[in-house]
Design a protein around this motif. Structure first.
Motif, PDB file in Angstrom:
ATOM      1  N   TRP A  63      51.864  50.756  47.031  1.00 28.56           N
ATOM      2  CA  TRP A  63      53.231  50.255  46.877  1.00 28.56           C
ATOM      3  C   TRP A  63      53.693  50.201  45.413  1.00 28.56           C
ATOM      4  O   TRP A  63      54.887  50.250  45.153  1.00 28.56           O
ATOM      5  CB  TRP A  63      53.361  48.863  47.500  1.00 28.56           C
ATOM      6  N   GLY A  64      52.763  50.105  44.482  1.00 21.01           N
ATOM      7  CA  GLY A  64      53.156  49.947  43.084  1.00 21.01           C
ATOM      8  C   GLY A  64      52.938  51.161  42.215  1.00 21.01           C
ATOM      9  O   GLY A  64      53.323  51.159  41.045  1.00 21.01           O
ATOM     10  N   ALA A  65      52.312  52.206  42.744  1.00 21.40           N
ATOM     11  CA  ALA A  65      52.071  53.444  42.005  1.00 21.40           C
ATOM     12  C   ALA A  65      51.292  53.208  40.717  1.00 21.40           C
ATOM     13  O   ALA A  65      51.536  53.845  39.686  1.00 21.40           O
ATOM     14  CB  ALA A  65      53.391  54.161  41.704  1.00 21.40           C
ATOM     15  N   GLU A  66      50.339  52.276  40.750  1.00 22.87           N
ATOM     16  CA  GLU A  66      49.458  52.071  39.611  1.00 22.87           C
ATOM     17  C   GLU A  66      48.106  51.565  40.105  1.00 22.87           C
ATOM     18  O   GLU A  66      47.993  51.066  41.229  1.00 22.87           O
ATOM     19  CB  GLU A  66      50.058  51.083  38.604  1.00 22.87           C
ATOM     20  N   CYS A  67      47.111  51.696  39.281  1.00 19.19           N
ATOM     21  CA  CYS A  67      45.763  51.280  39.649  1.00 19.19           C
ATOM     22  C   CYS A  67      45.400  50.017  38.878  1.00 19.19           C
ATOM     23  O   CYS A  67      45.151  50.068  37.673  1.00 19.19           O
ATOM     24  CB  CYS A  67      44.772  52.404  39.339  1.00 19.19           C
ATOM     25  N   LYS A  68      45.412  48.890  39.580  1.00 25.80           N
ATOM     26  CA  LYS A  68      45.030  47.621  38.959  1.00 25.80           C
ATOM     27  C   LYS A  68      44.666  46.643  40.070  1.00 25.80           C
ATOM     28  O   LYS A  68      44.944  46.881  41.248  1.00 25.80           O
ATOM     29  CB  LYS A  68      46.167  47.042  38.114  1.00 25.80           C
ATOM     30  N   THR A  69      44.042  45.534  39.694  1.00 32.77           N
ATOM     31  CA  THR A  69      43.714  44.512  40.679  1.00 32.77           C
ATOM     32  C   THR A  69      43.609  43.164  39.988  1.00 32.77           C
ATOM     33  O   THR A  69      43.900  43.031  38.797  1.00 32.77           O
ATOM     34  CB  THR A  69      42.411  44.849  41.424  1.00 32.77           C
ATOM     35  N   MET A  70      43.181  42.140  40.734  1.00 36.62           N
ATOM     36  CA  MET A  70      42.955  40.817  40.158  1.00 36.62           C
ATOM     37  C   MET A  70      41.707  40.858  39.279  1.00 36.62           C
ATOM     38  O   MET A  70      40.693  41.423  39.663  1.00 36.62           O
ATOM     39  CB  MET A  70      42.715  39.789  41.272  1.00 36.62           C
ATOM     40  N   LEU A  71      41.775  40.239  38.120  1.00 37.63           N
ATOM     41  CA  LEU A  71      40.613  40.127  37.255  1.00 37.63           C
ATOM     42  C   LEU A  71      39.849  38.845  37.581  1.00 37.63           C
ATOM     43  O   LEU A  71      40.431  37.869  38.038  1.00 37.63           O
ATOM     44  CB  LEU A  71      41.041  40.105  35.789  1.00 37.63           C
ATOM     45  N   PRO A  72      38.538  38.824  37.337  1.00 35.52           N
ATOM     46  CA  PRO A  72      37.766  37.603  37.602  1.00 35.52           C
ATOM     47  C   PRO A  72      38.156  36.450  36.683  1.00 35.52           C
ATOM     48  O   PRO A  72      37.969  35.284  37.037  1.00 35.52           O
ATOM     49  CB  PRO A  72      36.314  38.033  37.378  1.00 35.52           C
ATOM     50  N   LYS A  73      38.692  36.769  35.512  1.00 35.29           N
ATOM     51  CA  LYS A  73      39.240  35.719  34.643  1.00 35.29           C
ATOM     52  C   LYS A  73      40.334  36.329  33.774  1.00 35.29           C
ATOM     53  O   LYS A  73      40.330  37.534  33.501  1.00 35.29           O
ATOM     54  CB  LYS A  73      38.158  35.065  33.786  1.00 35.29           C
ATOM     55  N   LEU A  74      41.252  35.482  33.370  1.00 38.63           N
ATOM     56  CA  LEU A  74      42.436  35.978  32.672  1.00 38.63           C
ATOM     57  C   LEU A  74      42.993  34.872  31.785  1.00 38.63           C
ATOM     58  O   LEU A  74      43.214  33.750  32.235  1.00 38.63           O
ATOM     59  CB  LEU A  74      43.496  36.395  33.702  1.00 38.63           C
ATOM     60  N   LYS A  75      43.224  35.193  30.515  1.00 39.37           N
ATOM     61  CA  LYS A  75      43.815  34.222  29.595  1.00 39.37           C
ATOM     62  C   LYS A  75      45.313  34.120  29.860  1.00 39.37           C
ATOM     63  O   LYS A  75      45.984  35.119  30.088  1.00 39.37           O
ATOM     64  CB  LYS A  75      43.566  34.630  28.144  1.00 39.37           C
ATOM     65  N   SER A  76      45.827  32.908  29.833  1.00 37.61           N
ATOM     66  CA  SER A  76      47.251  32.703  30.069  1.00 37.61           C
ATOM     67  C   SER A  76      48.065  33.124  28.852  1.00 37.61           C
ATOM     68  O   SER A  76      47.700  32.826  27.714  1.00 37.61           O
ATOM     69  CB  SER A  76      47.515  31.221  30.374  1.00 37.61           C
ATOM     70  N   GLU A  77      49.165  33.833  29.107  1.00 33.73           N
ATOM     71  CA  GLU A  77      50.062  34.240  28.030  1.00 33.73           C
ATOM     72  C   GLU A  77      51.046  33.132  27.663  1.00 33.73           C
ATOM     73  O   GLU A  77      51.486  33.045  26.517  1.00 33.73           O
ATOM     74  CB  GLU A  77      50.847  35.495  28.443  1.00 33.73           C
ATOM     75  N   ASN A  78      51.379  32.290  28.638  1.00 30.12           N
ATOM     76  CA  ASN A  78      52.401  31.275  28.416  1.00 30.12           C
ATOM     77  C   ASN A  78      51.848  29.886  28.124  1.00 30.12           C
ATOM     78  O   ASN A  78      52.585  29.002  27.682  1.00 30.12           O
ATOM     79  CB  ASN A  78      53.330  31.200  29.639  1.00 30.12           C
ATOM     80  N   TYR A  79      50.558  29.684  28.382  1.00 30.19           N
ATOM     81  CA  TYR A  79      49.930  28.386  28.138  1.00 30.19           C
ATOM     82  C   TYR A  79      48.703  28.605  27.256  1.00 30.19           C
ATOM     83  O   TYR A  79      47.594  28.798  27.754  1.00 30.19           O
ATOM     84  CB  TYR A  79      49.553  27.706  29.457  1.00 30.19           C
ATOM     85  N   PRO A  80      48.891  28.599  25.945  1.00 30.41           N
ATOM     86  CA  PRO A  80      47.797  28.877  25.003  1.00 30.41           C
ATOM     87  C   PRO A  80      46.586  27.970  25.252  1.00 30.41           C
ATOM     88  O   PRO A  80      46.720  26.771  25.485  1.00 30.41           O
ATOM     89  CB  PRO A  80      48.425  28.573  23.629  1.00 30.41           C
ATOM     90  N   GLY A  81      45.410  28.592  25.206  1.00 25.75           N
ATOM     91  CA  GLY A  81      44.177  27.843  25.413  1.00 25.75           C
ATOM     92  C   GLY A  81      43.777  27.697  26.865  1.00 25.75           C
ATOM     93  O   GLY A  81      42.689  27.187  27.164  1.00 25.75           O
ATOM     94  N   MET A  82      44.634  28.146  27.783  1.00 22.29           N
ATOM     95  CA  MET A  82      44.349  28.046  29.209  1.00 22.29           C
ATOM     96  C   MET A  82      43.845  29.388  29.739  1.00 22.29           C
ATOM     97  O   MET A  82      44.262  30.450  29.269  1.00 22.29           O
ATOM     98  CB  MET A  82      45.592  27.625  29.992  1.00 22.29           C
TER      99      MET A  82
END
Length: 280
Positions: free
Chosen positions: A161-180
Motif C-alpha cells: 500500500w505504501g510503495a516502500e520497504c520499511k517496518t516497525m523498529l525494535p526501538k526508536l528515539k522520539s523526534e518530538n520528545y528529547p530523551g525519550m
C-alpha cells in the motif's frame, strides 16, 4: 494444595508453560536489541488488550528478577472508553497485579468522523499523549506491545500500500520528545502464542473499542487483509513469515535499485559507471 491465585497462575504460565515461545523470546529481544538498560525508567503502555497486558506481566517479572536495576511504571490512557470497557481494564489489572496509572483524553471523539486513515491518526495521537505522560512520570522510555506478526504485517503493508520497504523498529528515539525512546520487547513473540497464553489462563481482554468499531464501520482495513495474506503465504511455505522477518535483518543494498537514508534518495546508478570501469 491451595489453589493458585489468578495472578500467580498467570505469572507461572509465562515462565513455565510458555517459557520458550514467550519468555525466552521476550528476553531475547531485550538482549539482542539492548532495549532495557541500567537506570532506565520504563513506562509500559497498557491499552487493555492481550498484547499490552502480556507485556506488562513480562516487564514486571523482568524488573523483579533482573541483574540490571531499572524501574517500571504502568500507564493506561483512556481515550474515551465506555464505562464497561474501562471497568474491564481495571478488573484485569487488579486480577493480574498491574498497578495502572490512568489518564484521560478525548481521542475517540476527535477521530470518530475522520474518513481518511482514522486508525493512523488515532495511533499518532495516542503516541504523543503517551510520551507526554510518561515523561511527566520521570520515564525515559515507553514500551509498546507490538509483536512479531505486527512487524511482518507492517513490512508487507508498506510494500503493497505504501510503495516502500520499511517496518516497525525494535526501538526508536522520539523526534518530538528529547530523551525519550520507544521500545518493543515482544518483537520476537508470535501472536498465536499470545492467544494461546490468553486462552490457557481463561483471560478476556479489551479489543478495539473506538466509536467506528462500535458503529460496525471497522472491517479491519489493510491490516486485516494483510493478516489473511500472511496466512496464505504460510500455507505455501510454513516459514514464510519468519523468512520475511529475517529478510528485514538481511537487506542487501548491493542488489537494490534504490533506497532512502535520512530522507536522501540513493540509486544503484550512483557511481555505477565508475565502478564498472574500475575507477571506484
Amino acid at each position: 494444595m491451595k489453589e493458585l491465585s489468578k495472578q500467580t497462575a498467570v505469572e507461572r504460565s509465562i515462565i513455565k508453560k510458555y517459557k520458550k515461545p514467550i519468555w525466552h523470546r521476550f528476553i531475547g529481544a531485550c538482549k539482542d536489541y539492548r532495549l532495557v538498560g541500567e537506570g532506565d525508567r520504563v513506562a509500559v503502555c497498557v491499552s487493555g488488550g492481550k498484547d499490552s497486558f502480556l507485556l506488562a506481566k513480562c516487564m514486571q517479572h523482568l524488573q523483579r528478577h533482573s541483574d540490571v536495576p531499572f524501574e517500571v511504571k504502568f500507564l493506561c490512557m483512556d481515550p474515551g472508553y465506555r464505562p464497561e470497557n474501562r471497568a474491564l481494564i481495571e478488573r484485569n489489572a487488579a486480577a493480574l497485579g498491574i498497578p495502572l496509572t490512568f489518564f484521560e483524553t478525548d481521542i475517540f471523539d476527535s477521530v470518530a468522523n475522520v474518513d481518511k486513515s482514522p486508525c493512523y491518526l488515532c495511533a499518532r495521537m495516542r503516541r504523543g499523549y503517551l510520551y507526554k505522560n510518561a515523561q511527566a512520570l520521570g520515564c525515559n522510555k515507553i514500551a509498546l506491545g507490538h509483536h512479531f506478526d505486527d512487524v511482518v504485517e507492517t513490512a508487507l503493508m508498506s510494500m503493497i500500500w505504501g510503495a516502500e520497504c520499511k517496518t516497525m523498529l525494535p526501538k526508536l528515539k522520539s523526534e518530538n520528545y528529547p530523551g525519550m525512546e520507544l521500545i518493543r520487547p515482544l518483537y520476537y513473540v508470535r501472536e498465536a502464542d499470545i492467544l494461546a497464553w490468553k486462552r490457557y489462563n481463561g483471560l478476556e481482554f479489551l479489543q478495539c473499542a473506538c466509536r467506528r468499531t462500535e458503529r460496525g464501520e471497522d472491517s479491519g482495513g489493510a491490516r486485516a487483509e494483510t493478516k489473511r495474506l500472511v496466512r496464505l503465504l504460510r500455507e505455501m511455505h510454513p516459514q514464510a513469515d519468519y523468512n520475511i522477518f529475517r529478510s528485514l535483518h538481511n537487506v542487501n543494498l548491493n542488489m537494490l535499485p534504490g533506497w532512502t537514508k535520512d530522507g536522501e534518495a540513493h540509486s544503484f546508478l550512483d557511481g555505477y559507471d565508475a565502478a564498472q570501469s574500475g575507477e571506484e
